[in-house]
Design an enzyme around this catalytic site. Structure first.
Site, PDB file in Angstrom:
ATOM      1  N   CYS A   8       0.839  -1.196   0.000  1.00 23.14           N
ATOM      2  CA  CYS A   8       0.000   0.000   0.000  1.00 23.14           C
ATOM      3  C   CYS A   8       0.872   1.244   0.000  1.00 23.14           C
ATOM      4  O   CYS A   8       1.807   1.353   0.794  1.00 23.14           O
ATOM      5  CB  CYS A   8      -0.879  -0.025   1.248  1.00 23.14           C
ATOM      6  N   CYS A  39      -0.375   5.776   7.289  1.00 25.75           N
ATOM      7  CA  CYS A  39      -1.715   5.393   7.749  1.00 25.75           C
ATOM      8  C   CYS A  39      -1.633   4.622   9.053  1.00 25.75           C
ATOM      9  O   CYS A  39      -0.728   3.837   9.271  1.00 25.75           O
ATOM     10  CB  CYS A  39      -2.376   4.539   6.666  1.00 25.75           C
ATOM     11  N   CYS A  74      -2.516  -0.285   9.121  1.00 26.44           N
ATOM     12  CA  CYS A  74      -1.698  -1.505   9.090  1.00 26.44           C
ATOM     13  C   CYS A  74      -0.331  -1.237   9.701  1.00 26.44           C
ATOM     14  O   CYS A  74       0.355  -0.309   9.294  1.00 26.44           O
ATOM     15  CB  CYS A  74      -1.504  -1.987   7.652  1.00 26.44           C
ATOM     16  N   CYS A 125      -8.094   0.997  -0.517  1.00 26.01           N
ATOM     17  CA  CYS A 125      -7.338   0.350   0.551  1.00 26.01           C
ATOM     18  C   CYS A 125      -7.189  -1.122   0.199  1.00 26.01           C
ATOM     19  O   CYS A 125      -8.195  -1.812   0.003  1.00 26.01           O
ATOM     20  CB  CYS A 125      -8.084   0.532   1.863  1.00 26.01           C
ATOM     21  N   GLN A 155     -17.564  -9.963  12.696  1.00 24.10           N
ATOM     22  CA  GLN A 155     -16.141 -10.176  12.396  1.00 24.10           C
ATOM     23  C   GLN A 155     -15.803  -9.606  11.022  1.00 24.10           C
ATOM     24  O   GLN A 155     -16.578  -9.770  10.084  1.00 24.10           O
ATOM     25  CB  GLN A 155     -15.812 -11.670  12.421  1.00 24.10           C
ATOM     26  N   TYR A 208     -21.091 -12.514  25.298  1.00 20.40           N
ATOM     27  CA  TYR A 208     -20.641 -11.528  24.300  1.00 20.40           C
ATOM     28  C   TYR A 208     -20.948 -12.069  22.903  1.00 20.40           C
ATOM     29  O   TYR A 208     -20.064 -12.184  22.059  1.00 20.40           O
ATOM     30  CB  TYR A 208     -19.135 -11.234  24.420  1.00 20.40           C
ATOM     31  N   GLU A 241     -25.716 -10.572  25.090  1.00 22.41           N
ATOM     32  CA  GLU A 241     -25.125  -9.468  24.324  1.00 22.41           C
ATOM     33  C   GLU A 241     -25.703  -8.148  24.825  1.00 22.41           C
ATOM     34  O   GLU A 241     -26.878  -8.054  25.136  1.00 22.41           O
ATOM     35  CB  GLU A 241     -25.431  -9.681  22.829  1.00 22.41           C
ATOM     36  N   ASP A 293     -16.322 -14.213  24.294  1.00 29.23           N
ATOM     37  CA  ASP A 293     -15.664 -13.514  23.171  1.00 29.23           C
ATOM     38  C   ASP A 293     -15.748 -12.013  23.441  1.00 29.23           C
ATOM     39  O   ASP A 293     -16.456 -11.284  22.764  1.00 29.23           O
ATOM     40  CB  ASP A 293     -16.381 -13.892  21.865  1.00 29.23           C
ATOM     41  N   CYS A 337      -9.439 -11.047  21.304  1.00 25.21           N
ATOM     42  CA  CYS A 337      -8.773 -10.206  20.316  1.00 25.21           C
ATOM     43  C   CYS A 337      -7.630  -9.451  20.978  1.00 25.21           C
ATOM     44  O   CYS A 337      -7.073  -8.525  20.403  1.00 25.21           O
ATOM     45  CB  CYS A 337      -9.765  -9.260  19.651  1.00 25.21           C
TER      46      CYS A 337
HETATM   47  N1  SAH Z   1     -19.075 -13.414  19.305  1.00 22.82           N
HETATM   48  C1  SAH Z   1     -19.504 -12.356  18.411  1.00 22.82           C
HETATM   49  C2  SAH Z   1     -19.231 -10.936  18.940  1.00 22.82           C
HETATM   50  C3  SAH Z   1     -17.868 -10.694  19.518  1.00 22.82           C
HETATM   51  S1  SAH Z   1     -17.445  -8.983  19.737  1.00 22.82           S
HETATM   52  C4  SAH Z   1     -18.898 -12.528  17.040  1.00 22.82           C
HETATM   53  O1  SAH Z   1     -17.952 -13.291  16.846  1.00 22.82           O
HETATM   54  O2  SAH Z   1     -19.396 -11.914  16.100  1.00 22.82           O
HETATM   55  C5  SAH Z   1     -17.875  -8.644  21.376  1.00 22.82           C
HETATM   56  C6  SAH Z   1     -19.333  -8.358  21.594  1.00 22.82           C
HETATM   57  O3  SAH Z   1     -19.518  -8.110  22.989  1.00 22.82           O
HETATM   58  C7  SAH Z   1     -19.882  -7.156  20.873  1.00 22.82           C
HETATM   59  O4  SAH Z   1     -21.039  -7.536  20.178  1.00 22.82           O
HETATM   60  C8  SAH Z   1     -20.239  -6.161  22.009  1.00 22.82           C
HETATM   61  O5  SAH Z   1     -21.384  -5.388  21.706  1.00 22.82           O
HETATM   62  C9  SAH Z   1     -20.492  -7.085  23.151  1.00 22.82           C
HETATM   63  N2  SAH Z   1     -20.293  -6.586  24.516  1.00 22.82           N
HETATM   64  C10 SAH Z   1     -19.428  -5.629  24.952  1.00 22.82           C
HETATM   65  N3  SAH Z   1     -19.467  -5.514  26.280  1.00 22.82           N
HETATM   66  C11 SAH Z   1     -20.366  -6.440  26.715  1.00 22.82           C
HETATM   67  C12 SAH Z   1     -20.825  -6.833  28.027  1.00 22.82           C
HETATM   68  N4  SAH Z   1     -20.386  -6.249  29.124  1.00 22.82           N
HETATM   69  N5  SAH Z   1     -21.731  -7.825  28.083  1.00 22.82           N
HETATM   70  C13 SAH Z   1     -22.203  -8.429  26.967  1.00 22.82           C
HETATM   71  N6  SAH Z   1     -21.803  -8.111  25.727  1.00 22.82           N
HETATM   72  C14 SAH Z   1     -20.890  -7.118  25.600  1.00 22.82           C
END
Ligand code: SAH
Length: 443
Positions: A74, A80, A83, A176, A299, A328, A349, A394, A421
């Protein structure tokens, strides 16, 4: 003795920081961060700043360039903030990530780690078995989502691009290389609309002007596209004209405005206005279809998402009799993947629009053994206390709330699958689980 400002050193770069700076060491165990240096470089550096055991150096000369250096694909890669590792070969990037996870597990998690390569087969070990990072074949044109800030250049002309690292200065870019194919045409169309309709551009300092961000999303499996203009106001000058320009683009499914009148770094406001089409796009991962609305997390790399979910599913080792919690859960992506192999899945969520997507997604795929809760994972799970065989988490980068690790531990599931992550907070949380008697098996 501390190194002096303005002194020259020749060092080897042995690691890289989260912002992509090269990291090396000089006398007395002082760690030096060097922008634009990569792992394997032998570099002459000038010390710019010293802070206790940390120093910042400027790359003056490459005495011997790293064998892992590649030319960035790039043209704005250096300026930027998007990356950080483009000047490192992809193979080396993957090794760097494996090493990063290893370092975190060892240093922050206090765990003993053994590479899966050193422990082939399934011989018993007390150490965490660490697998190599799974890369993709062609790591370009994969991202299904982009948020482009809009600003004025010096001559007062509207420009878009990406923020420079740690700043709100826009590096102009109309394309990009990691974004989905076709994003240029959509971006160009919105920018033409802005010029033709003389829309004003938001100014962060004064809080005046209308257009703030352009958000694009494309469902890779179906080709459906969503465009959201984030505005500081109640509407655009000529919404009909914008729709006329965007709607004919192949795949266009949703054109929306998002109202954000707050002077913050948060991109989206709470209110949406549909200009054309529906308020969601539909994508497919494996056999399952997902409806995704603008404020929902999804994602960003669809090819690797499938790899990620399949890995999580295989780590869960479900037989069909299990009760599973997916904390999550976003729009229910992992929940629905798990539901195919479990007796009952509960998802939690915090974003209501994402939960609405999750409920619709269960229906869309005719999956009945899932139930979703709106709320904070740490509150809902602590309140419901429905025992689980497997808990999947997650969380965002900040990791799990302490209260949540404690409750999960008390509920004593047979297995926890942690999708993370951020290896730093992952390692912190794994230490907490290990302290509660869990064995960290593999990563
Ligand atoms: N497992 C899903 C989302 C992961 S991202 C996937 O793979 O697509 C993390 C998620 O947690 C987001 O959707 C965010 O809105 C949510 N989140 C953030 N803080 C939170 C909390 N305290 N309790 C529940 N969900 C939460």
């Amino acid at each position: 003795m501390e190194p002096k400002k303005n002194s020259l050193y020749e060092i080897e770069i042995t690691d890289m920081g989260t912002d992509g700076s090269g990291i090396g060491h000089i006398e007395n165990g002082i760690t030096v961060f060097v922008k634009d240096a990569v792992i394997g470089d032998i570099a002459e550096i000038l010390i710019m700043k010293v802070k206790k055991s940390i120093a910042y150096g400027r790359l003056m000369r490459l005495v011997k360039p790293s064998p892992f250096r590649v030319k960035e694909a790039c043209p704005v890669a250096k300026a930027c903030g998007g990356c950080q590792l483009q000047s490192l070969s992809y193979k080396k990037q993957l090794e760097f990530k494996t090493k990063k996870v290893r370092d975190c597990l060892e240093r922050i998690g206090g765990l003993s780690v053994i590479s899966a390569n050193e422990n082939p087969g399934s011989s018993e070990t007390d150490s965490v078995i660490l697998y190599d990072t799974i890369g993709m074949e062609n790591p370009w044109s994969y991202r299904n989502k982009a948020q482009f800030p809009v600003s004025l250049d010096k001559s007062g002309k509207p420009v878009t691009g990406f923020y420079a690292g740690r700043s709100h200065r826009i590096i102009p870019a109309s394309s990009c290389p990691i974004q989905f194919e076709g994003h240029e045409e959509i971006l160009d169309t919105v920018m033409r609309y802005i010029t033709e309709s003389s829309e004003t551009i938001y100014n962060e300092e004064t809080g005046t002007g209308v257009v703030r961000h352009i958000l694009l999303r494309k469902a890779s499996a179906t080709g459906e596209i969503m465009v959201v203009l984030v505005i500081n106001g109640n509407g655009l000058r000529d919404e009909k004209h914008l729709v006329e320009m965007l709607a004919p683009i192949r795949g266009m499914t949703s054109i929306q405005l998002n109202i954000n009148k707050k002077n913050t770094n948060v991109i989206l406001g709470d209110e949406f206005k549909i200009l054309w089409g529906q308020n969601y796009i539909t994508d497919k991962i494996g056999e399952i279809s997902y409806q995704i609305s603008a404020p929902s997390f999804y994602q960003v790399n669809p090819i690797q998402t499938k790899v990620l979910y399949e890995t999580a599913l295989s780590f869960a080792e479900l037989t069909g009799n299990e009760t599973v919690w997916d904390l999550y859960c976003g729009i229910g992506t992992i929940s629905l993947f798990l539901a195919q192999k479990a007796k009952q899945v509960y998802g939690v969520e915090i974003v209501p629009a994402a939960v609405r997507n999750a409920v619709a997604n269960a229906k869309l795929n005719d999956i009945q053994n899932v139930r979703f809760f709106t709320g904070a994972a740490e509150e809902v799970y602590v309140r419901e206390k429905i025992p689980a065989d497997v808990v999947v988490v997650d969380p965002p980068r900040k990791g799990l709330d302490k209260k949540l690790t404690a409750t999960i531990s008390k509920m004593a599931p047979k297995k926890i699958v942690y999708v993370s992550c951020d290896p730093g907070t992952l390692a912190r949380d794994l230490r907490r689980f290990a302290n509660e008697g869990f064995k960290v098996v593999k990563a």
